[in-house]
Motif scaffolding. Structure first.
Motif, PDB file in Angstrom:
ATOM      1  N   ASP A   1      60.753  56.260 -15.463  1.00 54.82           N
ATOM      2  CA  ASP A   1      59.420  56.631 -14.741  1.00 54.82           C
ATOM      3  C   ASP A   1      59.776  56.868 -13.426  1.00 54.82           C
ATOM      4  N   ARG A   2      60.063  55.723 -12.772  1.00 55.97           N
ATOM      5  CA  ARG A   2      60.323  55.827 -11.208  1.00 55.97           C
ATOM      6  C   ARG A   2      61.282  56.831 -10.837  1.00 55.97           C
ATOM      7  N   VAL A   3      62.325  57.348 -11.505  1.00 51.73           N
ATOM      8  CA  VAL A   3      63.295  58.312 -10.988  1.00 51.73           C
ATOM      9  C   VAL A   3      62.481  59.689 -11.492  1.00 51.73           C
ATOM     10  N   ASP A   4      62.015  59.755 -12.652  1.00 53.00           N
ATOM     11  CA  ASP A   4      61.082  61.190 -12.839  1.00 53.00           C
ATOM     12  C   ASP A   4      60.105  61.107 -11.856  1.00 53.00           C
ATOM     13  N   GLY A   5      59.452  60.236 -11.415  1.00 57.00           N
ATOM     14  CA  GLY A   5      58.433  60.485 -10.315  1.00 57.00           C
ATOM     15  C   GLY A   5      58.947  60.952  -9.090  1.00 57.00           C
ATOM     16  N   VAL A   6      60.112  60.428  -8.807  1.00 55.51           N
ATOM     17  CA  VAL A   6      60.827  60.935  -7.344  1.00 55.51           C
ATOM     18  C   VAL A   6      61.339  62.393  -7.585  1.00 55.51           C
TER      19      VAL A   6
ATOM     20  N   GLY B   1      62.699  47.598 -23.383  1.00 53.38           N
ATOM     21  CA  GLY B   1      62.017  48.767 -23.342  1.00 53.38           C
ATOM     22  C   GLY B   1      61.347  49.160 -22.156  1.00 53.38           C
ATOM     23  N   ALA B   2      60.527  48.111 -21.887  1.00 51.14           N
ATOM     24  CA  ALA B   2      59.383  48.260 -20.761  1.00 51.14           C
ATOM     25  C   ALA B   2      60.365  48.611 -19.483  1.00 51.14           C
ATOM     26  N   VAL B   3      61.264  47.773 -19.142  1.00 54.74           N
ATOM     27  CA  VAL B   3      62.246  47.954 -17.944  1.00 54.74           C
ATOM     28  C   VAL B   3      62.876  49.315 -17.984  1.00 54.74           C
ATOM     29  N   GLN B   4      63.429  49.852 -19.051  1.00 59.31           N
ATOM     30  CA  GLN B   4      63.817  51.100 -19.100  1.00 59.31           C
ATOM     31  C   GLN B   4      62.883  52.087 -18.979  1.00 59.31           C
ATOM     32  N   ARG B   5      61.704  51.968 -19.232  1.00 58.04           N
ATOM     33  CA  ARG B   5      60.639  53.030 -19.160  1.00 58.04           C
ATOM     34  C   ARG B   5      60.149  53.088 -17.604  1.00 58.04           C
ATOM     35  N   ALA B   6      60.109  51.882 -17.075  1.00 58.71           N
ATOM     36  CA  ALA B   6      59.826  52.024 -15.621  1.00 58.71           C
ATOM     37  C   ALA B   6      60.627  52.608 -14.784  1.00 58.71           C
ATOM     38  N   LEU B   7      62.155  52.116 -15.065  1.00 62.22           N
ATOM     39  CA  LEU B   7      63.212  52.871 -14.321  1.00 62.22           C
ATOM     40  C   LEU B   7      63.186  54.312 -14.503  1.00 62.22           C
TER      41      LEU B   7
END
Length: 131
Positions: free
Chosen positions: A93-98, A85-91
């Protein structure tokens, strides 16, 4: 509420279409180079695919077992599920941040570069055929 589901479906379909289209374009433009490389890797592809399938299947089975345990104990914490879940959230968040603008610009640049490479190859082939 139906409009929300329809727009979500359209967004999903557009995203998947974009990914499949970009992959298809990349394969079409790099066919000769990629085919030579893929032939060497091709012997390993079934093993790699089988390994990935085994890993994904094991995770799905483990997640099912986790869900059964979580029904009995809602406060259950699992390091494997929490880590995934942490890996999924990090990915995400990264895509959303871009954001969609830079991602669309990146895809547009890839398409333009691909078109230029294809045009250059076509000119080389035409020049070689004329010579």
């Amino acid at each position: 509420m139906t409009l929300g589901f329809a727009s979500l479906f359209v967004a999903y379909a557009a995203g998947m279409g974009l990914v499949v289209g970009a992959a298809s374009l990349t394969v079409a433009l790099t066919r000769s180079t990629a085919v030579a490389r893929l032939r060497r890797v091709g012997a390993w592809a079934p093993r790699i695919g089988g390994g990935l399938l085994l890993a994904v299947g094991a995770y799905v089975a483990y997640y099912g077992w986790y869900e059964i345990r979580a029904r009995r104990d809602p406060a259950l914490a699992d390091p494997v599920i929490d880590g995934a879940g942490a890996v999924q959230r990090a990915l995400a968040d990264r895509v959303d941040g871009v954001g969609p603008g830079p991602l669309a610009a990146f895809v547009a640049v890839l398409l333009v570069v691909s078109a230029l490479v294809a045009r250059r190859r076509h000119r080389r082939r035409s020049a070689a055929a004329d010579a």
